[in-house]
Design an enzyme around this catalytic site. Structure first.
Site, short mmCIF file in Angstrom:
data_model
loop_
_atom_site.label_atom_id
_atom_site.label_comp_id
_atom_site.label_asym_id
_atom_site.label_seq_id
_atom_site.Cartn_x
_atom_site.Cartn_y
_atom_site.Cartn_z
N THR A 231 41.54 40.78 53.12
CA THR A 231 42.05 41.75 54.11
C THR A 231 41.39 43.11 53.91
OG1 THR A 231 43.91 41.98 52.60
CG2 THR A 231 44.31 40.75 54.60
N GLY B 118 41.64 45.04 44.74
CA GLY B 118 43.05 45.32 44.45
C GLY B 118 43.14 46.47 43.47
N ARG C 231 37.66 36.11 36.37
CA ARG C 231 37.93 34.83 35.72
C ARG C 231 36.68 33.97 35.78
NH1 ARG C 231 41.62 36.78 33.62
NH2 ARG C 231 43.81 36.16 33.56
N GLU D 6 36.08 28.82 28.99
CA GLU D 6 36.56 29.69 27.93
C GLU D 6 37.48 28.94 26.96
OE1 GLU D 6 37.32 33.45 29.89
OE2 GLU D 6 38.88 33.80 28.41
N HIS E 101 36.33 38.26 26.36
CA HIS E 101 37.52 38.51 27.19
C HIS E 101 38.38 39.66 26.64
CE1 HIS E 101 40.39 36.42 30.25
NE2 HIS E 101 40.53 37.73 30.28
N ILE F 209 42.49 46.69 40.14
CA ILE F 209 41.35 46.91 39.25
C ILE F 209 40.08 47.22 40.06
CG2 ILE F 209 39.90 45.86 37.45
CD1 ILE F 209 42.47 44.22 36.65
#
Ligand code: NAP
Ligand code: GLV
Ligand code: GLV
Length: 312
Positions: free
Chosen positions: A177, A154, A231, A260, A278, A156
């Site tokens: 996709t 996407g 994540r 986390e 993070h 990033i």
């Protein structure tokens, strides 16, 4: 109207709200927020600016009162039950785009730091152990002629691909996709098999939770470099630890963790890991822009206008 902000954010966002005569309450404590505090925010305030570490599930949303908008100070919204919010008539927004470059830069830095043993070498140099140049000193893995597999292509993922394009590496990607991009799209299995470096850039969803376990690691090349700035729960951390121990994964660069802010002790004692707290979007510019965007979203919704970045 009253706005609750669950952690101090850059002044730009707070000023934006105060200039428009909102009463702003900022939670000052650095500890993880409690359920009671979240319910207080949802009951007593017209809007909330929440953090990615605030678990806003159906259990707290069902006790909501006045709140009409939850503006998450992050692009990821896996901390919020979007459907439960919708049921209560609460709009959820996030902060896409403004943090894309910062996060892709960090992923690039982490990839190079882990594979070229930057942190380990720095420690060695500081400890006074550098006794002279050595042909075998801190050999790592370079990108030259290697294949970098990107999972989740996407905003990033694409920015990361553009940055990595500066190196003499081949880029392949996988997402659900295929897109019209100058890099080959491959299925998940092929990405596992062909990549020398794997970097995650997909959201945490029911589908992506534990997408990387022992089974997937076993399909990867021996000595792969694994980077996660997406994540933590996309990866089963204990399987990652084992893959690092056996050498299946040569180096890992992590910005996020399954539990986390807990980081497993084993990861912390390993030399072939680079561990960050993070900080993907942690540049002054990105964090200022996120603050303004979140504040604008709050103001739009409370004035009956569509927010710029609503999460559906
Ligand atoms: P985005 O533009 O929505 O991109 C996500 C990509 O992941 C899309 O290409 C999507 O394509 C793909 N995807 C979704 N589910 C997938 C699945 N099950 N398997 C494979 N690919 C999948 O989001 P973004 O702005 O790039 O942000 C990505 C994530 O980065 C965020 O959700 C957040 O968790 C994380 N993040 C971390 C930091 C940090 O501080 N470390 C900072 C910012 C963001 P398809 O729908 O076609 O699959
Ligand atoms: C950070 O992790 C974000 O999702 O913005
Ligand atoms: C290293 O410093 C070299 O000159 O090759």
């Amino acid at each position: 109207m009253k706005i609750y902000i669950t952690k101090p954010i850059p002044e730009t966002g707070i000023r934006f709200l105060k200039e428009r005569e909102y009463e702003v309450v900022i939670r000052k404590s650095d500890t993880l927020i409690s359920e009671d505090e979240l319910v207080y925010g949802l009951k007593e305030f017209d809007g909330i600016i929440s953090m990615l570490s605030d678990p806003i599930g159906a259990n707290v949303l069902e006790k909501a009162g006045k709140c009409r908008i939850i503006a998450n100070y992050a692009v990821g919204t896996n901390n919020i039950d979007i459907q439960a919010a919708k049921k209560r008539g609460i709009i959820v927004t996030n902060t896409p785009d403004v943090l894309t470059e910062a996060t892709a830069e960090l992923a690039t830095a982490l990839l190079l730091a882990a594979s070229r043993r930057i942190v380990e070498s720095d420690r060695f140099a500081r400890e006074g152990k550098f006794r002279g140049w050595g042909p075998l000193l801190f050999l790592g893995k370079g990108l030259d002629t290697k294949t970098v597999g990107i999972v989740g292509m996407g905003r990033i993922g694409q920015a990361f691909a553009r940055m990595i394009s500066a190196f003499n590496a081949k880029i392949i990607y996988h997402s659900r996709t295929k897109q019209n991009l100058p890099y080959p799209f491959v299925d998940f299995e092929t990405l596992m098999k062909k990549s020398d470096f794997i970097s995650l850039h997909l959201p945490l969803t029911a589908e992506s939770r534990h997408m990387f376990t022992e089974k997937e690691f076993s399909k990867m090349k021996d000595g792969v470099v694994f980077i996660n700035t997406a994540r933590g729960p996309i990866v089963r951390e204990k399987d990652l630890v084992n893959a690092l121990k056996t050498g299946k994964i040569a180096f890992a660069g992590l910005d996020v963790y399954e539990f986390e802010p807990e980081i497993s002790d084993e990861l912390k004692t390993m030399k072939n890991t680079v561990l960050l707290p993070h900080i993907g979007s942690a540049t002054e510019k990105a964090r200022n822009d996120m603050a303004i965007l979140a504040a604008r979203n709050v103001d739009a919704v409370l004035n009956g206008k569509p927010p710029a970045t609503k999460v559906e």
